[in-house]
Motif scaffolding. Structure first.
Motif, PDB file in Angstrom:
ATOM      1  N   VAL A 152       0.848  -1.184   0.000  1.00 43.95           N
ATOM      2  CA  VAL A 152       0.000   0.000   0.000  1.00 43.95           C
ATOM      3  C   VAL A 152       0.887   1.238   0.000  1.00 43.95           C
ATOM      4  CG1 VAL A 152      -1.951  -1.096   1.146  1.00 43.95           C
ATOM      5  CG2 VAL A 152      -0.259   0.078   2.512  1.00 43.95           C
ATOM      6  N   THR A 153       0.390   2.264  -0.649  1.00 48.17           N
ATOM      7  CA  THR A 153       1.065   3.557  -0.690  1.00 48.17           C
ATOM      8  C   THR A 153       0.044   4.607  -0.291  1.00 48.17           C
ATOM      9  OG1 THR A 153       2.518   2.805  -2.466  1.00 48.17           O
ATOM     10  CG2 THR A 153       2.338   5.186  -2.136  1.00 48.17           C
ATOM     11  N   ILE A 154       0.335   5.296   0.798  1.00 51.03           N
ATOM     12  CA  ILE A 154      -0.577   6.293   1.342  1.00 51.03           C
ATOM     13  C   ILE A 154       0.198   7.584   1.561  1.00 51.03           C
ATOM     14  CG2 ILE A 154      -2.133   6.864   3.255  1.00 51.03           C
ATOM     15  CD1 ILE A 154      -2.323   3.825   3.815  1.00 51.03           C
ATOM     16  N   GLU A 155      -0.381   8.687   1.162  1.00 49.89           N
ATOM     17  CA  GLU A 155       0.229   9.983   1.451  1.00 49.89           C
ATOM     18  C   GLU A 155      -0.224  10.380   2.857  1.00 49.89           C
ATOM     19  OE1 GLU A 155      -0.072  14.558   0.102  1.00 49.89           O
ATOM     20  OE2 GLU A 155       0.022  13.104  -1.529  1.00 49.89           O
ATOM     21  N   VAL A 156       0.710  10.381   3.788  1.00 53.06           N
ATOM     22  CA  VAL A 156       0.407  10.681   5.184  1.00 53.06           C
ATOM     23  C   VAL A 156       1.057  12.005   5.553  1.00 53.06           C
ATOM     24  CG1 VAL A 156       0.529   9.846   7.559  1.00 53.06           C
ATOM     25  CG2 VAL A 156       0.358   8.192   5.689  1.00 53.06           C
ATOM     26  N   ASN A 157       0.236  12.979   5.858  1.00 48.08           N
ATOM     27  CA  ASN A 157       0.729  14.309   6.231  1.00 48.08           C
ATOM     28  C   ASN A 157       1.685  14.871   5.186  1.00 48.08           C
ATOM     29  OD1 ASN A 157      -0.763  14.021   8.586  1.00 48.08           O
ATOM     30  ND2 ASN A 157       0.980  13.245   9.747  1.00 48.08           N
ATOM     31  N   GLY A 158       1.380  14.618   3.911  1.00 45.78           N
ATOM     32  CA  GLY A 158       2.184  15.139   2.824  1.00 45.78           C
ATOM     33  C   GLY A 158       3.403  14.316   2.455  1.00 45.78           C
ATOM     34  N   ARG A 159       3.594  13.193   3.146  1.00 50.97           N
ATOM     35  CA  ARG A 159       4.749  12.321   2.889  1.00 50.97           C
ATOM     36  C   ARG A 159       4.238  10.971   2.399  1.00 50.97           C
ATOM     37  NH1 ARG A 159       7.732   8.590   6.493  1.00 50.97           N
ATOM     38  NH2 ARG A 159       6.110   9.001   8.012  1.00 50.97           N
ATOM     39  N   THR A 160       4.838  10.449   1.333  1.00 50.52           N
ATOM     40  CA  THR A 160       4.419   9.161   0.801  1.00 50.52           C
ATOM     41  C   THR A 160       5.013   8.036   1.636  1.00 50.52           C
ATOM     42  OG1 THR A 160       4.281  10.069  -1.423  1.00 50.52           O
ATOM     43  CG2 THR A 160       4.443   7.668  -1.240  1.00 50.52           C
ATOM     44  N   VAL A 161       4.131   7.147   2.092  1.00 40.91           N
ATOM     45  CA  VAL A 161       4.553   5.986   2.876  1.00 40.91           C
ATOM     46  C   VAL A 161       4.087   4.742   2.134  1.00 40.91           C
ATOM     47  CG1 VAL A 161       4.419   4.796   5.106  1.00 40.91           C
ATOM     48  CG2 VAL A 161       4.298   7.300   5.024  1.00 40.91           C
ATOM     49  N   SER A 162       5.055   3.909   1.722  1.00 44.74           N
ATOM     50  CA  SER A 162       4.756   2.650   1.028  1.00 44.74           C
ATOM     51  C   SER A 162       5.280   1.500   1.854  1.00 44.74           C
ATOM     52  CB  SER A 162       5.423   2.605  -0.349  1.00 44.74           C
ATOM     53  OG  SER A 162       4.836   3.540  -1.206  1.00 44.74           O
ATOM     54  N   GLU A 163       4.477   0.451   1.951  1.00 43.16           N
ATOM     55  CA  GLU A 163       4.895  -0.695   2.763  1.00 43.16           C
ATOM     56  C   GLU A 163       4.057  -1.915   2.403  1.00 43.16           C
ATOM     57  OE1 GLU A 163       7.378  -2.469   5.307  1.00 43.16           O
ATOM     58  OE2 GLU A 163       7.421  -0.295   5.087  1.00 43.16           O
ATOM     59  N   GLU A 164       4.682  -3.063   2.530  1.00 38.20           N
ATOM     60  CA  GLU A 164       3.960  -4.330   2.423  1.00 38.20           C
ATOM     61  C   GLU A 164       3.226  -4.551   3.734  1.00 38.20           C
ATOM     62  OE1 GLU A 164       3.606  -6.760   0.052  1.00 38.20           O
ATOM     63  OE2 GLU A 164       4.704  -5.579  -1.424  1.00 38.20           O
ATOM     64  N   VAL A 165       1.929  -4.817   3.659  1.00 38.14           N
ATOM     65  CA  VAL A 165       1.133  -5.058   4.861  1.00 38.14           C
ATOM     66  C   VAL A 165       0.249  -6.284   4.639  1.00 38.14           C
ATOM     67  CG1 VAL A 165       1.091  -2.609   5.520  1.00 38.14           C
ATOM     68  CG2 VAL A 165      -0.770  -3.548   4.143  1.00 38.14           C
ATOM     69  N   GLU A 166      -0.190  -6.865   5.732  1.00 35.82           N
ATOM     70  CA  GLU A 166      -1.182  -7.936   5.634  1.00 35.82           C
ATOM     71  C   GLU A 166      -2.499  -7.324   5.187  1.00 35.82           C
ATOM     72  OE1 GLU A 166      -1.589 -10.567   8.969  1.00 35.82           O
ATOM     73  OE2 GLU A 166       0.485 -10.211   9.570  1.00 35.82           O
ATOM     74  N   ASP A 167      -3.311  -8.104   4.487  1.00 30.97           N
ATOM     75  CA  ASP A 167      -4.598  -7.611   3.991  1.00 30.97           C
ATOM     76  C   ASP A 167      -5.473  -7.058   5.105  1.00 30.97           C
ATOM     77  OD1 ASP A 167      -3.737  -8.529   1.554  1.00 30.97           O
ATOM     78  OD2 ASP A 167      -5.089 -10.242   1.486  1.00 30.97           O
ATOM     79  N   THR A 213     -11.460   1.269  11.848  1.00 32.36           N
ATOM     80  CA  THR A 213     -12.401   0.504  11.030  1.00 32.36           C
ATOM     81  C   THR A 213     -12.141   0.666   9.543  1.00 32.36           C
ATOM     82  OG1 THR A 213     -13.996   2.286  11.087  1.00 32.36           O
ATOM     83  CG2 THR A 213     -14.212   0.579  12.768  1.00 32.36           C
ATOM     84  N   VAL A 214     -10.998   1.239   9.206  1.00 27.37           N
ATOM     85  CA  VAL A 214     -10.597   1.379   7.812  1.00 27.37           C
ATOM     86  C   VAL A 214      -9.354   0.521   7.614  1.00 27.37           C
ATOM     87  CG1 VAL A 214      -9.750   2.981   6.045  1.00 27.37           C
ATOM     88  CG2 VAL A 214     -11.494   3.734   7.684  1.00 27.37           C
ATOM     89  N   LEU A 215      -9.371  -0.317   6.607  1.00 27.90           N
ATOM     90  CA  LEU A 215      -8.183  -1.099   6.295  1.00 27.90           C
ATOM     91  C   LEU A 215      -7.147  -0.214   5.608  1.00 27.90           C
ATOM     92  CD1 LEU A 215      -9.897  -4.304   4.873  1.00 27.90           C
ATOM     93  CD2 LEU A 215      -8.790  -4.063   7.108  1.00 27.90           C
ATOM     94  N   ALA A 216      -5.893  -0.494   5.856  1.00 27.60           N
ATOM     95  CA  ALA A 216      -4.827   0.243   5.169  1.00 27.60           C
ATOM     96  C   ALA A 216      -5.004   0.114   3.656  1.00 27.60           C
ATOM     97  CB  ALA A 216      -3.456  -0.264   5.612  1.00 27.60           C
ATOM     98  N   ALA A 217      -5.441  -1.053   3.205  1.00 27.85           N
ATOM     99  CA  ALA A 217      -5.661  -1.277   1.769  1.00 27.85           C
ATOM    100  C   ALA A 217      -6.735  -0.344   1.210  1.00 27.85           C
ATOM    101  CB  ALA A 217      -6.048  -2.725   1.520  1.00 27.85           C
ATOM    102  N   GLN A 218      -7.719   0.010   2.030  1.00 24.60           N
ATOM    103  CA  GLN A 218      -8.760   0.929   1.579  1.00 24.60           C
ATOM    104  C   GLN A 218      -8.221   2.352   1.429  1.00 24.60           C
ATOM    105  OE1 GLN A 218     -11.424  -0.416   4.853  1.00 24.60           O
ATOM    106  NE2 GLN A 218     -13.015  -0.240   3.294  1.00 24.60           N
ATOM    107  N   ALA A 219      -7.174   2.671   2.156  1.00 25.93           N
ATOM    108  CA  ALA A 219      -6.563   4.007   2.088  1.00 25.93           C
ATOM    109  C   ALA A 219      -5.470   4.069   1.023  1.00 25.93           C
ATOM    110  CB  ALA A 219      -5.999   4.392   3.452  1.00 25.93           C
ATOM    111  N   ASP A 220      -5.152   2.951   0.381  1.00 26.77           N
ATOM    112  CA  ASP A 220      -4.122   2.907  -0.656  1.00 26.77           C
ATOM    113  C   ASP A 220      -4.432   3.947  -1.734  1.00 26.77           C
ATOM    114  OD1 ASP A 220      -1.870   1.963  -2.082  1.00 26.77           O
ATOM    115  OD2 ASP A 220      -3.127   0.587  -3.250  1.00 26.77           O
TER     116      ASP A 220
END
Length: 156
Positions: free
Chosen positions: A3-18, A60-67
C-alpha cells in the motif's frame, strides 16, 4: 499487499497484511503515534483521522482501503514552523483536554466539523462530536474550544 498512502504530505509505502487496519499502519509503519487506539470498534473516536479531508475512525478502515489516498493525522496539522493549527490552539487556550487520550481524535473530528459547518452552535458541536468520547471531562471546554476555533465568542 503493498500500500502507498500519502500521510501528512509524505508518501509511505509498505507491504502489509490484507487485514492491517489504518490505525496500525499509521502508528507502526508511519511512526505517527498521536492517533490512539481506544476500542477497535468505532465506539470512542480516539483514532479519528482525515482521509481525503473527511473524518474517519481509522480503527475501522483497512490500510488497503486508504491505498492511493491522503491521510492527515494530528501531527500533520502543525505547520512546518511549529505553529499550531487554530483548532489545536483553541483546545489549549480553552482547556479542552485533561488526560489527552481523546484529544487527537477530538481535534481531528473538530477540524472536519468546522470544514462542513464553519460557525456551529454549541448544540451543533455536541452533535458533530457525538462519536468521540472523553472519559475525563463534561465536554464543556471541548465545545468551547471548537466555538473558539470557529472565531465565535466563547460564552461561559
Amino acid at each position: 499487499m503493498k500500500v502507498t498512502i500519502e500521510v501528512n504530505g509524505r508518501t509511505v509505502s509498505e507491504e502489509v497484511e490484507d487485514r492491517t487496519l489504518l490505525v496500525h499502519f499509521l502508528r507502526e509503519t508511519a511512526g505517527l503515534t498521536a492517533t490512539n487506539i481506544g476500542c477497535d470498534t468505532t465506539s470512542c473516536g480516539a483514532c479519528t483521522v482525515l482521509l481525503d479531508g473527511e473524518s474517519v475512525k481509522s480503527c475501522t478502515v483497512l490500510a488497503a482501503q486508504a491505498d492511493g489516498h491522503q491521510v492527515t493525522t494530528l501531527e500533520g496539522l502543525t505547520g512546518e514552523d511549529g505553529e499550531l493549527h487554530p483548532v489545536q490552539r483553541a483546545f489549549r487556550e480553552q482547556h479542552g483536554l485533561q488526560c489527552g487520550f481523546c484529544t487527537p481524535g477530538m481535534i481531528m473530528a473538530s477540524v472536519s466539523l468546522l470544514k462542513h459547518n464553519p460557525k456551529p452552535t454549541r448544540d451543533e458541536v455536541r452533535v458533530g462530536l457525538e462519536g468521540n468520547l472523553c472519559r475525563c471531562t463534561g465536554y464543556h471546554n471541548i465545545v468551547s474550544a471548537v466555538i473558539d476555533a470557529s472565531g465565535q465568542e466563547v460564552d461561559r
